[in-house]
Motif scaffolding. Structure first.
Motif, PDB file in Angstrom:
ATOM      1  N   ASP A  40     -18.980  90.618  64.806  1.00  0.00           N
ATOM      2  CA  ASP A  40     -19.040  90.982  63.393  1.00  0.00           C
ATOM      3  C   ASP A  40     -19.504  92.428  63.181  1.00  0.00           C
ATOM      4  O   ASP A  40     -19.452  92.937  62.056  1.00  0.00           O
ATOM      5  CB  ASP A  40     -20.014  90.068  62.633  1.00  0.00           C
ATOM      6  N   VAL A  41     -19.972  93.080  64.227  1.00  0.00           N
ATOM      7  CA  VAL A  41     -20.551  94.418  64.091  1.00  0.00           C
ATOM      8  C   VAL A  41     -19.565  95.403  63.474  1.00  0.00           C
ATOM      9  O   VAL A  41     -19.902  96.119  62.525  1.00  0.00           O
ATOM     10  CB  VAL A  41     -21.089  94.938  65.441  1.00  0.00           C
ATOM     11  N   GLU A  42     -18.352  95.447  63.984  1.00  0.00           N
ATOM     12  CA  GLU A  42     -17.365  96.412  63.484  1.00  0.00           C
ATOM     13  C   GLU A  42     -17.060  96.170  62.009  1.00  0.00           C
ATOM     14  O   GLU A  42     -16.997  97.117  61.219  1.00  0.00           O
ATOM     15  CB  GLU A  42     -16.077  96.357  64.312  1.00  0.00           C
ATOM     16  N   ALA A  43     -16.867  94.908  61.627  1.00  0.00           N
ATOM     17  CA  ALA A  43     -16.585  94.593  60.219  1.00  0.00           C
ATOM     18  C   ALA A  43     -17.762  94.999  59.334  1.00  0.00           C
ATOM     19  O   ALA A  43     -17.570  95.499  58.224  1.00  0.00           O
ATOM     20  CB  ALA A  43     -16.274  93.118  60.063  1.00  0.00           C
ATOM     21  N   HIS A  44     -18.970  94.803  59.825  1.00  0.00           N
ATOM     22  CA  HIS A  44     -20.136  95.193  59.040  1.00  0.00           C
ATOM     23  C   HIS A  44     -20.189  96.711  58.855  1.00  0.00           C
ATOM     24  O   HIS A  44     -20.387  97.200  57.742  1.00  0.00           O
ATOM     25  CB  HIS A  44     -21.431  94.702  59.687  1.00  0.00           C
ATOM     26  N   LEU A  45     -20.001  97.443  59.925  1.00  0.00           N
ATOM     27  CA  LEU A  45     -20.042  98.901  59.833  1.00  0.00           C
ATOM     28  C   LEU A  45     -18.929  99.431  58.926  1.00  0.00           C
ATOM     29  O   LEU A  45     -19.142 100.371  58.154  1.00  0.00           O
ATOM     30  CB  LEU A  45     -19.947  99.523  61.223  1.00  0.00           C
ATOM     31  N   THR A  46     -17.754  98.821  58.996  1.00  0.00           N
ATOM     32  CA  THR A  46     -16.631  99.236  58.157  1.00  0.00           C
ATOM     33  C   THR A  46     -16.913  98.928  56.685  1.00  0.00           C
ATOM     34  O   THR A  46     -16.575  99.712  55.800  1.00  0.00           O
ATOM     35  CB  THR A  46     -15.340  98.529  58.609  1.00  0.00           C
ATOM     36  N   GLY A  47     -17.548  97.792  56.423  1.00  0.00           N
ATOM     37  CA  GLY A  47     -17.786  97.364  55.052  1.00  0.00           C
ATOM     38  C   GLY A  47     -19.006  97.966  54.390  1.00  0.00           C
ATOM     39  O   GLY A  47     -19.092  97.999  53.157  1.00  0.00           O
ATOM     40  N   CYS A  84     -32.974  83.194  59.477  1.00  0.00           N
ATOM     41  CA  CYS A  84     -31.658  82.556  59.613  1.00  0.00           C
ATOM     42  C   CYS A  84     -30.652  83.474  58.944  1.00  0.00           C
ATOM     43  O   CYS A  84     -30.565  83.511  57.714  1.00  0.00           O
ATOM     44  CB  CYS A  84     -31.633  81.193  58.929  1.00  0.00           C
ATOM     45  N   ALA A  85     -29.909  84.244  59.740  1.00  0.00           N
ATOM     46  CA  ALA A  85     -28.964  85.219  59.197  1.00  0.00           C
ATOM     47  C   ALA A  85     -27.541  84.699  59.346  1.00  0.00           C
ATOM     48  O   ALA A  85     -27.128  84.273  60.424  1.00  0.00           O
ATOM     49  CB  ALA A  85     -29.118  86.556  59.908  1.00  0.00           C
ATOM     50  N   PHE A  86     -26.791  84.762  58.242  1.00  0.00           N
ATOM     51  CA  PHE A  86     -25.427  84.256  58.183  1.00  0.00           C
ATOM     52  C   PHE A  86     -24.453  85.375  57.836  1.00  0.00           C
ATOM     53  O   PHE A  86     -24.782  86.277  57.061  1.00  0.00           O
ATOM     54  CB  PHE A  86     -25.284  83.221  57.059  1.00  0.00           C
ATOM     55  N   GLY A  87     -23.243  85.250  58.333  1.00  0.00           N
ATOM     56  CA  GLY A  87     -22.133  86.029  57.820  1.00  0.00           C
ATOM     57  C   GLY A  87     -21.519  85.243  56.677  1.00  0.00           C
ATOM     58  O   GLY A  87     -21.374  84.020  56.768  1.00  0.00           O
ATOM     59  N   ILE A  88     -21.186  85.926  55.590  1.00  0.00           N
ATOM     60  CA  ILE A  88     -20.445  85.313  54.492  1.00  0.00           C
ATOM     61  C   ILE A  88     -18.980  85.539  54.808  1.00  0.00           C
ATOM     62  O   ILE A  88     -18.537  86.684  54.929  1.00  0.00           O
ATOM     63  CB  ILE A  88     -20.809  85.956  53.137  1.00  0.00           C
ATOM     64  N   LEU A  96     -15.222  88.617  57.450  1.00  0.00           N
ATOM     65  CA  LEU A  96     -16.611  88.876  57.093  1.00  0.00           C
ATOM     66  C   LEU A  96     -16.641  89.647  55.780  1.00  0.00           C
ATOM     67  O   LEU A  96     -16.149  90.767  55.685  1.00  0.00           O
ATOM     68  CB  LEU A  96     -17.313  89.665  58.200  1.00  0.00           C
ATOM     69  N   ALA A  97     -17.219  89.017  54.749  1.00  0.00           N
ATOM     70  CA  ALA A  97     -17.278  89.609  53.409  1.00  0.00           C
ATOM     71  C   ALA A  97     -18.652  90.179  53.103  1.00  0.00           C
ATOM     72  O   ALA A  97     -18.813  90.928  52.146  1.00  0.00           O
ATOM     73  CB  ALA A  97     -16.916  88.547  52.365  1.00  0.00           C
ATOM     74  N   GLY A  98     -19.643  89.819  53.907  1.00  0.00           N
ATOM     75  CA  GLY A  98     -21.011  90.278  53.685  1.00  0.00           C
ATOM     76  C   GLY A  98     -21.970  89.457  54.524  1.00  0.00           C
ATOM     77  O   GLY A  98     -21.555  88.730  55.434  1.00  0.00           O
ATOM     78  N   THR A  99     -23.251  89.577  54.199  1.00  0.00           N
ATOM     79  CA  THR A  99     -24.281  88.844  54.932  1.00  0.00           C
ATOM     80  C   THR A  99     -25.266  88.225  53.951  1.00  0.00           C
ATOM     81  O   THR A  99     -25.425  88.694  52.822  1.00  0.00           O
ATOM     82  CB  THR A  99     -25.057  89.757  55.901  1.00  0.00           C
ATOM     83  N   ILE A 100     -25.936  87.178  54.416  1.00  0.00           N
ATOM     84  CA  ILE A 100     -27.005  86.556  53.643  1.00  0.00           C
ATOM     85  C   ILE A 100     -27.997  86.007  54.652  1.00  0.00           C
ATOM     86  O   ILE A 100     -27.609  85.501  55.704  1.00  0.00           O
ATOM     87  CB  ILE A 100     -26.470  85.461  52.699  1.00  0.00           C
ATOM     88  N   ASP A 101     -29.272  86.168  54.359  1.00  0.00           N
ATOM     89  CA  ASP A 101     -30.255  85.610  55.279  1.00  0.00           C
ATOM     90  C   ASP A 101     -31.390  84.930  54.542  1.00  0.00           C
ATOM     91  O   ASP A 101     -31.653  85.195  53.376  1.00  0.00           O
ATOM     92  CB  ASP A 101     -30.769  86.643  56.277  1.00  0.00           C
ATOM     93  N   LEU A 102     -32.015  84.027  55.281  1.00  0.00           N
ATOM     94  CA  LEU A 102     -33.217  83.324  54.836  1.00  0.00           C
ATOM     95  C   LEU A 102     -34.356  83.747  55.737  1.00  0.00           C
ATOM     96  O   LEU A 102     -34.182  83.843  56.954  1.00  0.00           O
ATOM     97  CB  LEU A 102     -33.043  81.803  54.984  1.00  0.00           C
ATOM     98  N   ARG A 103     -35.504  83.982  55.133  1.00  0.00           N
ATOM     99  CA  ARG A 103     -36.718  84.236  55.915  1.00  0.00           C
ATOM    100  C   ARG A 103     -37.754  83.219  55.474  1.00  0.00           C
ATOM    101  O   ARG A 103     -38.169  83.206  54.323  1.00  0.00           O
ATOM    102  CB  ARG A 103     -37.228  85.655  55.707  1.00  0.00           C
TER     103      ARG A 103
END
Length: 195
Positions: A40-47, A84-88, A96-103
């Motif tokens: 998911d790294v490339e999609a995150h950096l691109t987005g 708990c980190a998720f890809g949306i 991969l449209a984004g990220t969401i996490d729980l702490r």
């Protein structure tokens, strides 16, 4: 616990219901949340754009930094850590449209409170995906013994505040961190069915 009508939970493993023993995949039929992966790294950096860098990431990401963070996220899943980190993921190909996490632990959180942080890439904004993701992770947090979800929003980030309110969070208080950053808190009781 509460009913999860309309939510599909897929848990691989031995039927043990904790973060340590399985991968988690949450879906409402429109979006899917699953743990972040190194691919998911490339999609995150691109987005990533200026808004994500400012409000969520604390600055622009680098390949090395994002890879290290995603590895840390995977380690947290493996040890049932407080993150708990998720890809949306959205669309037929679950892009991969984004990220969401729980702490489940963090600065200023009381026992039972869970912090929710999220961000979408520009092309995915404005379609209700962030609200859907917040609802899904809130349900997951309740299953994992969270009692109250907290979203901390920069007062200038009206879009994030709107997501919190659409997902059933209510304004609570304003805090100021040691570095002087002001944050508006939105909270939601997880002991009742969060949509």
């Amino acid at each position: 616990m509460f009913p999860t009508a309309g939510i599909r939970w897929r848990e691989a493993g031995y039927g043990v219901k904790n973060r340590r023993m399985h991968e988690v995949r949450l879906s409402d039929g429109i979006i899917t949340l699953s743990p972040l992966r190194l691919d998911d790294v490339e999609a995150h950096l691109t987005g990533e754009d200026e808004l994500l860098a400012r409000y969520l990431n604390g600055g622009p990401g680098t390949r090395e930094g994002v890879e290290a963070y995603f590895r840390h996220c995977r380690e947290q899943w493996a040890i049932a850590g407080p993150l708990c980190a998720f890809g949306i993921r959205a669309g037929a190909n679950e892009a991969l449209a984004g990220t969401i996490d729980l702490r489940f632990e963090g600065e200023g959180l009381d026992s039972g409170q869970v912090n929710v942080a999220y961000g979408l890439y520009p092309s995915w904004r404005g379609h209700g995906l962030a609200t859907r993701a917040v609802v899904l992770v809130s349900q997951y947090a309740a299953r994992e013994s969270g009692q109250e979800a907290v979203i901390q929003v920069d007062p200038d980030n009206s879009a994030s505040a709107a997501v919190a309110q659409r997902a059933g969070f209510a304004p609570s208080k304003q805090t100021q961190s040691e570095d002087g950053t002001r944050l508006d808190w939105y909270v939601r009781n997880l002991r009742v069915d969060p949509q």
